[in-house]
Design a protein around this motif. Structure first.
Motif, short mmCIF file in Angstrom:
data_model
loop_
_atom_site.label_atom_id
_atom_site.label_comp_id
_atom_site.label_asym_id
_atom_site.label_seq_id
_atom_site.Cartn_x
_atom_site.Cartn_y
_atom_site.Cartn_z
N PRO A 361 108.53 -18.42 23.06
CA PRO A 361 109.20 -19.26 24.07
C PRO A 361 109.44 -20.69 23.63
CG PRO A 361 107.56 -17.88 25.11
CD PRO A 361 107.40 -17.68 23.63
N VAL A 362 108.49 -21.27 22.87
CA VAL A 362 108.67 -22.66 22.44
C VAL A 362 109.85 -22.77 21.48
CG1 VAL A 362 107.06 -22.47 20.48
CG2 VAL A 362 107.46 -24.69 21.53
N VAL A 487 102.67 -18.00 15.20
CA VAL A 487 103.48 -18.19 13.99
C VAL A 487 104.37 -19.43 14.07
CG1 VAL A 487 105.57 -16.89 14.62
CG2 VAL A 487 104.71 -16.83 12.25
N VAL A 488 104.48 -20.04 15.25
CA VAL A 488 105.30 -21.25 15.37
C VAL A 488 104.60 -22.46 14.75
CG1 VAL A 488 106.44 -20.40 17.44
CG2 VAL A 488 104.42 -21.86 17.66
N ASP A 489 103.31 -22.36 14.48
CA ASP A 489 102.63 -23.50 13.86
C ASP A 489 103.18 -23.72 12.46
OD1 ASP A 489 99.99 -25.30 14.14
OD2 ASP A 489 100.19 -24.61 12.07
N ARG A 490 103.40 -24.98 12.11
CA ARG A 490 104.06 -25.27 10.85
C ARG A 490 103.20 -24.92 9.64
NH1 ARG A 490 103.48 -31.01 9.23
NH2 ARG A 490 101.83 -31.99 10.48
N TYR A 491 101.90 -24.79 9.81
CA TYR A 491 101.03 -24.42 8.69
C TYR A 491 100.93 -22.90 8.51
CZ TYR A 491 99.46 -29.22 8.01
OH TYR A 491 99.41 -30.56 7.73
N THR A 549 94.12 -24.30 19.51
CA THR A 549 94.97 -25.08 20.43
C THR A 549 96.09 -24.22 20.99
OG1 THR A 549 94.50 -27.12 19.21
CG2 THR A 549 96.48 -27.10 20.59
N LEU A 550 96.70 -23.39 20.14
CA LEU A 550 97.86 -22.59 20.57
C LEU A 550 97.48 -21.40 21.45
CD1 LEU A 550 99.86 -22.49 17.21
CD2 LEU A 550 100.58 -23.63 19.31
N GLN A 551 96.24 -20.91 21.34
CA GLN A 551 95.91 -19.66 22.03
C GLN A 551 95.14 -19.86 23.33
OE1 GLN A 551 93.53 -17.23 19.39
NE2 GLN A 551 91.81 -18.66 19.38
N VAL A 560 91.90 -15.16 18.90
CA VAL A 560 91.45 -14.98 17.51
C VAL A 560 90.13 -15.73 17.30
CG1 VAL A 560 92.00 -15.43 15.09
CG2 VAL A 560 93.81 -14.71 16.68
N LYS A 561 89.15 -15.00 16.80
CA LYS A 561 87.82 -15.62 16.58
C LYS A 561 87.60 -16.00 15.12
CE LYS A 561 86.54 -14.85 20.89
NZ LYS A 561 87.71 -14.13 21.41
N ARG A 562 88.18 -15.25 14.19
CA ARG A 562 88.00 -15.56 12.78
C ARG A 562 89.31 -15.30 12.04
NH1 ARG A 562 82.08 -12.73 11.55
NH2 ARG A 562 80.89 -14.01 13.03
N ILE A 563 89.50 -16.05 10.96
CA ILE A 563 90.70 -15.89 10.15
C ILE A 563 90.35 -15.85 8.67
CG2 ILE A 563 92.20 -17.04 11.83
CD1 ILE A 563 92.15 -19.52 10.00
N THR A 564 91.25 -15.27 7.91
CA THR A 564 91.19 -15.33 6.46
C THR A 564 92.56 -15.80 5.98
OG1 THR A 564 89.58 -13.54 6.25
CG2 THR A 564 90.94 -14.02 4.32
N LEU A 565 92.58 -16.86 5.17
CA LEU A 565 93.83 -17.34 4.58
C LEU A 565 94.06 -16.58 3.27
CD1 LEU A 565 93.52 -21.22 5.04
CD2 LEU A 565 94.36 -19.50 6.65
N LEU A 566 95.21 -15.96 3.15
CA LEU A 566 95.51 -15.17 1.96
C LEU A 566 96.30 -16.01 0.94
CD1 LEU A 566 96.57 -11.79 3.60
CD2 LEU A 566 94.32 -12.46 2.73
N PRO A 567 95.95 -15.92 -0.32
CA PRO A 567 96.61 -16.75 -1.34
C PRO A 567 97.95 -16.22 -1.81
CG PRO A 567 94.87 -15.46 -2.33
CD PRO A 567 94.80 -15.19 -0.86
#
Length: 603
Positions: A361-362, A487-491, A549-551, A560-567
């Protein structure tokens, strides 16, 4: 009447009306220019292809494959096939050898038209596993043929077989004999939930879809259309055929990565797009705002706020904005908003159909705020694309997928599943009667697998029924709803929600590596590799904080409680993405099992 002409004679009829008006343009990579093709030349080339196909013995309702990126030649072959009542089967340009082998054998293809080197190499390698294949025709003269190849021909040589029009009487007879129930396309689904299926599209389906779209959207023969999505995708295919039926000009973008340059060079008035395109535009603008001076930042944010109130709060609802708001918007429209649109090549925008996934929506609000008429819609391959869309002269709401087109019947089954019936709905899957019987019930209703509801005359989607996750605590999670919000977050470039049979929601995140590296440098984080950067706790905590902040609007069990950043990004080569860049969740779960398991280990 032109708008209901069968595809068999569409281009020839348009040539009588438009003659030397430009029908197509495309980038010449050797010169950097955009050569044009008139309607008269378009129709001539279609006739040449039709004659050449007959010269090669292509029969009525025979299947012909087009394995190429978007090229004008693809359109010549498509409409040449329709003129002789043959069936055009498009393959995604990125299709793997296994996919090509499956589709060729499933459809008993004898002739494959290929675009560039990758498609030729792939087709030539699978020939030995495809007994029906007799010939490969090469669009690009720069393709290097295999020394062992004695069955292929370049497109220019193929055309010479039809240039004398020796078979025109046969072509004309077949065109005249074309009937609404002729099969014109078999579109193979991208296979997110299992083996690919060939969706059968008939002439009647296109002939019903074109006038239905005419009633609700303002497209004219003055419009210039950027063809961005692959012609293989039903959205681009049906949209482009409608544009041709209206006499609009198609600008064919060959390589998806060139789209930003193409937009600035062509400055189209319309383009079919998926939400991801607009998400990237939105993220780019947010980045520009964040890096501007305080004064510029205030002006840009005020311009977007004024645009939102003017367009979203009033215009979309069919209301007249107050005079003061109109004046302020007119100022921004001629200054900041005009500059923004010109920078991305959308200064001549008419409207931009958008579908294929949930629109955050944003992002939808942002696009309307800058005065771009995003036309949200919903459809499937099985429905000749559009089921519903925003009607241009009716009130619309952010978050809906518009109003149902005339001629499409909608009902709701168990779990609010959307059921469809009508002339634009497929009669089934090619050579798969059992699968067809599962999808289309005894009363003729096609079961979409999507759930939704109608409110105020507009259709809203809630979940993809097959994609619902159930946590080990018995809670149902819609991964798309969470992903489209985050997914709208710029990072964040991509995100895959993990929850099925787990006790809480986690996520695999593909970050925007450029922004992440810049943030790391600002924070004095010294790493020697992307792997180290993505594993750094400070980096993970920063991204997690933005997700939190977004959720906030989600229920606790959905967060979402935990994340993994994939390289590294998800990849088609590893089977993690479909040809339409949708996540294959079972493959992602298998390929990243170790990372997923680590997120559920007790601390």
């Amino acid at each position: 009447m032109l708008n209901t002409s069968p595809l068999a004679c569409l281009i020839a009829e348009q040539a009588k009306t438009y003659g030397d008006k430009v029908a197509l343009s495309y980038r010449d990579y050797a010169t950097g220019e955009w050569p044009t093709v008139t309607w008269r030349e378009f129709a001539r080339l279609v006739r040449v292809v039709a004659n050449a196909l007959v010269a090669n013995g292509v029969g009525v309702q025979e299947n012909v494959a087009v394995f190429s990126q978007n090229k004008p030649e693809s359109l010549y072959v498509d409409f040449g096939c329709y003129a002789i009542r043959a069936v055009s089967i498009p393959f995604y340009a990125t299709s793997s050898e296994a996919q090509v082998q499956y589709m060729v054998n499933d459809a008993s293809v004898r002739f494959i038209f290929v675009g560039e080197q990758y498609q030729y190499d792939t087709a030539f390698r699978v020939m030995r596993l495809c007994p029906t294949v007799e010939r490969i025709i090469l669009f690009d003269p720069a393709i290097r043929r295999d020394p062992r190849d004695n069955v292929s021909a370049y497109f220019s040589d193929f055309l010479r077989q039809g240039e004398a029009f020796a078979h025109q009487a046969e072509v004309d007879a077949r065109t005249a004999a074309a009937v609404p129930d002729d099969l014109v396309n078999i579109l193979y689904t991208s296979g997110t939930t299992g083996q690919s299926k060939g969706v059968m599209l008939t002439s009647r389906m296109y002939s019903a879809a074109i006038p239905a779209n005419n009633k609700v959207m303002d497209l004219t023969d003055a419009d210039i259309i950027m063809c961005f999505l692959p012609f293989t995708h039903v959205f681009e295919r049906a949209w482009s055929y409608w544009c041709l039926a209206k006499g609009a000009q198609l600008a064919v973008n060959l390589r998806p990565q060139d789209i930003q340059t193409s937009l600035r060079e062509v400055r189209p008035t319309c383009m079919a797009a998926v939400p991801r395109f607009w998400e990237k535009i939105y993220a780019g603008v947010q980045e520009k705002i964040a890096s501007s001076s305080p004064m510029q930042r205030r002006l840009m944010r005020d311009a977007l706020d004024v645009g939102r109130r003017y367009n979203v709060d009033y215009r979309l609802r069919g209301l007249l904005p107050p005079a003061a708001l109109r004046l302020k918007y007119m100022f921004y429209e001629k200054t900041i908003i005009a500059l923004l649109k010109k920078t991305i090549g959308l200064d001549r925008a008419n409207f931009f159909p958008t579908a294929g996934a949930a629109i955050p929506p944003v992002v939808e609000e942002f696009v309307h705020s800058v005065g771009i008429n995003m036309t949200a819609g919903y459809g499937l391959t099985e429905s000749t694309a559009t089921v519903s869309c925003d009607w241009h002269h009716a009130p619309r709401s952010i978050g809906s997928v518009g109003r149902v087109l005339d001629g499409v019947e909608v009902a709701f089954g168990p779990d609010n599943e959307i059921l469809l019936r009508g002339d634009t709905i497929t009669r089934g899957y090619y050579r798969k009667p059992d699968v067809t019987a599962t999808a289309i019930d005894a009363d003729g209703w096609f079961h979409t697998g999507d759930s939704g509801y109608i409110k105020g005359g507009e259709l809203y989607l809630t979940d993809r029924i097959k994609d619902l996750f159930k946590t080990s605590n018995g809670k149902y999670i819609s991964p798309q709803a969470i992903e489209s919000k985050l997914v709208v977050d710029r990072y964040i470039d991509e995100i895959a929600i993990i929850a099925d049979e787990h006790k809480f929601v986690s996520a695999l995140v593909i970050p925007d590596y450029h922004l992440l590296e810049a943030w790391g440098r600002e924070q004095g984080i010294s790493t020697t590799s992307r792997e180290d950067l993505c594993a750094d706790k400070r980096v993970v905590d920063m991204v997690m904080g933005r997700i939190e902040t977004l959720q906030q609007e989600f229920a606790h069990y959905e967060q979402v409680k935990r994340i993994t950043l994939l390289p590294q990004p998800f990849s088609m080569e590893r089977g993690e993405l479909t040809n339409t860049l949708k996540i294959k969740r079972p493959v992602v779960a298998r390929n990243y099992k170790a990372q997923i398991d680590a997120m559920y280990e007790e601390n």
